[in-house]
Design an enzyme around this catalytic site. Sequence first.
Site, mmCIF file in Angstrom:
data_model
loop_
_atom_site.group_PDB
_atom_site.id
_atom_site.type_symbol
_atom_site.label_atom_id
_atom_site.label_comp_id
_atom_site.label_asym_id
_atom_site.label_seq_id
_atom_site.Cartn_x
_atom_site.Cartn_y
_atom_site.Cartn_z
ATOM 1 N N LYS A 35 -10.788 -31.119 -26.266
ATOM 2 C CA LYS A 35 -11.520 -31.884 -27.267
ATOM 3 C C LYS A 35 -12.058 -30.996 -28.375
ATOM 4 O O LYS A 35 -12.037 -31.378 -29.535
ATOM 5 C CB LYS A 35 -12.614 -32.704 -26.594
ATOM 6 C CG LYS A 35 -14.017 -32.221 -26.795
ATOM 7 C CD LYS A 35 -14.984 -32.904 -25.888
ATOM 8 C CE LYS A 35 -15.890 -31.899 -25.235
ATOM 9 N NZ LYS A 35 -17.034 -31.503 -26.039
ATOM 10 N N THR A 36 -12.523 -29.808 -28.029
ATOM 11 C CA THR A 36 -13.026 -28.915 -29.072
ATOM 12 C C THR A 36 -11.886 -28.502 -30.002
ATOM 13 O O THR A 36 -12.057 -28.404 -31.217
ATOM 14 C CB THR A 36 -13.670 -27.671 -28.458
ATOM 15 O OG1 THR A 36 -14.542 -28.072 -27.417
ATOM 16 C CG2 THR A 36 -14.454 -26.903 -29.496
ATOM 17 N N ASP A 220 -19.325 -34.684 -31.992
ATOM 18 C CA ASP A 220 -18.889 -34.235 -30.676
ATOM 19 C C ASP A 220 -19.728 -34.951 -29.612
ATOM 20 O O ASP A 220 -20.835 -35.390 -29.896
ATOM 21 C CB ASP A 220 -19.112 -32.717 -30.603
ATOM 22 C CG ASP A 220 -18.446 -32.107 -29.398
ATOM 23 O OD1 ASP A 220 -17.606 -32.779 -28.775
ATOM 24 O OD2 ASP A 220 -18.773 -30.947 -29.083
ATOM 25 N N GLU A 221 -19.231 -35.054 -28.410
ATOM 26 C CA GLU A 221 -19.978 -35.657 -27.289
ATOM 27 C C GLU A 221 -20.596 -36.992 -27.688
ATOM 28 O O GLU A 221 -21.775 -37.252 -27.446
ATOM 29 C CB GLU A 221 -21.097 -34.703 -26.817
ATOM 30 C CG GLU A 221 -20.633 -33.326 -26.455
ATOM 31 C CD GLU A 221 -20.058 -33.226 -25.045
ATOM 32 O OE1 GLU A 221 -19.717 -34.270 -24.456
ATOM 33 O OE2 GLU A 221 -19.948 -32.103 -24.555
ATOM 34 N N GLN A 251 -17.813 -39.052 -18.809
ATOM 35 C CA GLN A 251 -18.704 -37.904 -18.695
ATOM 36 C C GLN A 251 -20.081 -38.196 -19.274
ATOM 37 O O GLN A 251 -20.830 -37.284 -19.615
ATOM 38 C CB GLN A 251 -18.087 -36.681 -19.374
ATOM 39 C CG GLN A 251 -16.880 -36.141 -18.639
ATOM 40 C CD GLN A 251 -16.400 -34.834 -19.224
ATOM 41 O OE1 GLN A 251 -17.004 -33.788 -19.041
ATOM 42 N NE2 GLN A 251 -15.298 -34.896 -19.955
ATOM 43 N N ARG A 606 -14.812 -29.461 -13.131
ATOM 44 C CA ARG A 606 -15.123 -28.096 -13.581
ATOM 45 C C ARG A 606 -14.183 -27.088 -12.936
ATOM 46 O O ARG A 606 -14.007 -25.982 -13.415
ATOM 47 C CB ARG A 606 -16.563 -27.680 -13.225
ATOM 48 C CG ARG A 606 -17.694 -28.510 -13.816
ATOM 49 C CD ARG A 606 -17.576 -28.665 -15.277
ATOM 50 N NE ARG A 606 -16.943 -29.951 -15.597
ATOM 51 C CZ ARG A 606 -16.444 -30.245 -16.779
ATOM 52 N NH1 ARG A 606 -16.498 -29.369 -17.755
ATOM 53 N NH2 ARG A 606 -15.884 -31.425 -17.011
#
Length: 719
Positions: A35-36, A220-221, A251, A606
């Site tokens: 995503k980044t 973002d997020e 998330q 993770r």
Amino acid sequence: MDVSHILDPLNDAQRRAVTTPPGPVLVLAGAGSGKTRVLTHRIGWLVQAEGISPLQILAVTFTNKASREMRGRIEELLNFPTGGMWMGTFHGICHRLLRMHYQEAGLPETFEIIDSDDQYRLIRRILGELDLDEAYWPPRQLQWAINQHKEEARRAHHLPASDDYHQQTLYRVYASYEEFCQRLGLVDFAEILLRTLELFKNNQTIRETWQKRFRHVLVDEFQDTNTIQYQWLRLLSASSRNLFAVGDDDQSIYGWRGARVENLLTFEKDYPGAEIVRLEQNYRSSGHILAAANAVIARNEDRMGKELWTEAADGNLIRLYGASNEIDEAQFVVGTIESWVEQGNRRDSVAILYRSNAQSRVFEEQLLSAAMPYRVYGGLRFFERAEIKDALGYMRLISNHDSDPSFERIVNLPPRGIGNRTLEKIREYSRTQQISMWQAASQVISQELLPARAAGAVGAFLKLISEMTAQTEDNSLEDLTDHVLNTSGLLEHYRKEKSERAQGRVENLEELVSAARNFIPAETDDNELDLLSLFLANAALEAGEGQAEEWEDCVQLMSLHSAKGLEFPLVFLCGMEEGLFPHQRSLEEPGRLEEERRLCYVGMTRAMEQLYLCYAEIRRLYGKDHYTQGSRFLTEVPTANIEEIRSSAISRPLQRGGLRKEEKNSNELQPGKQVRHEKFGEGMVVTLEGQGEHTRVQIHFSEVGTKWIIPAYASLEMI
DNA sequence: GTGTAGGTGGTTTTT
DNA sequence: CCACCTACAC
């Protein structure tokens, strides 16, 4: 211009997201799906392919860390400095806007940011002035309630009039808090956002100016945005419609803090014709881990729907360890890490994750006795530490004598004979005259309202601060800090204390001097603030790393929440027990179980190579041993993806499906069933949550609407 | 103003 | 059980 360097590293979905023509775009980016990369490459694409000026781009993140990382990656990608581009946290950006438009926002030029600790103190002071008993009105709860309202853009005057004494009191406290902050020029975290939103709502000129300036807004997020943040984003992009939002509903783990996943869900409605892109290819975890995570999250009902896949091999099975107790759990984890390290792996490739921070202790003890270096995340950050806040208190007071929180904090630190009695008098005077503590103090002295001794002490304090202000006028930030530490007596005060703690405090204070030395303000547009104010604002908005310590190769311990966004080859998810994870308090509130499950999903995803799930059959909690039941999340992992490792001690295999069977047997209640409640009358069961006596049922009553009922407490009659 | 006994509460956290 | 906070005694 050649844009192959922007497009080549992308997969099809990523490329679609990056190259979509300007307009509303929603990217549903699964864990580890890049995503980044999509965000940074989108910016690169806008600049280099669409020819958009970096000055027209605004990129918003939640944390300073994410913002820094994004800036770094864009500079790398585009190979040019991004200084002029607005990139930062919601709070950082809104703060900048408020500084530029402080007058229009109704703030004094010297407005000061207070953190939640300052806010807490302020609320306690207000309780005192309203003569409310803290035992009846816990300041923490009031603080929480006020922030909750602010995050929903509700001011005190928006609260509905109520006959309820509780509501009335909340209103009184909230209203006085607002008044207090306004009078003293204090701005809390939520206020930064709310003020900016109101500024944009009420001031057409400013709104249009910034709408024109930021033709392209990227977030973002996005699943973590709260009501104010989303409203502001919508206002900002109202004319351009160029809102590029990246997020993952699976998330979303900050609902309890005001985050609204619904923002993701309603994006499509708010922006008809929006391009929706799903990033589902995962580049992080091996097959078994991903399959298990998919299976767990699939149990949630409220999802936009997404299934991660990977080209990677299945890899190792997830391992399940049923420990006899929490010490056994920790010993197993540390032993496993030891052999992992012996195999040539780095210690910092390992993360021990848990639901609540208190769990770290047992692990720390075991790591310590195994002489294994570790680092615990969480706890106070640099600028939040008491001694640092003390020093900043002096600097704040120098910068603005009317800063009441600072005055209160340091007036008698180090002790200089100004006791509570004296302070009460000054507070009282400040309250009746509606002036700051500083002004009140000086007037109380000149009007001789204090006994000679107290007057002398207060006078000396005022003189000290005045002198410091004069002496530090032309000094560099570093000299100023140094001067403050020495002439205030603060450094001396902590040096005299001989406890271990005080030793660290002195070191921290020295660290503050070097922080001042190294401070470089972000380039500000037109508005000019002096360096000191910038430094102080920065301290409030960026609390600094958990530990400013050196990067040693050590095992990472952190809560599941802190782990979001990170990845580790080896991950231990510990304390997988009902009541602990999912947490008891989450089982008691509707909707929260799904958030717990998302937290589990975050934790599992993770792991890159190996994931361990651990639980203890007996866990000592608050000094009492409890027999536990394995977390329901364990039973949600498909057997094909997991292998069970017995505890050497007792242990029986985890009873798979045991929970589910119980659920079916103990509940005749099923969605769709008609029931009668003694108070609410007849209704239909909508949803069930929790097991056994923790079962909660959502029922739609024909007369009183939808309610959550706990059958264990309120008897329900089946119709 | 400092030290200690007693009481209390104990998810998750960024800004 | 333990860490933190408050109140009170020196």
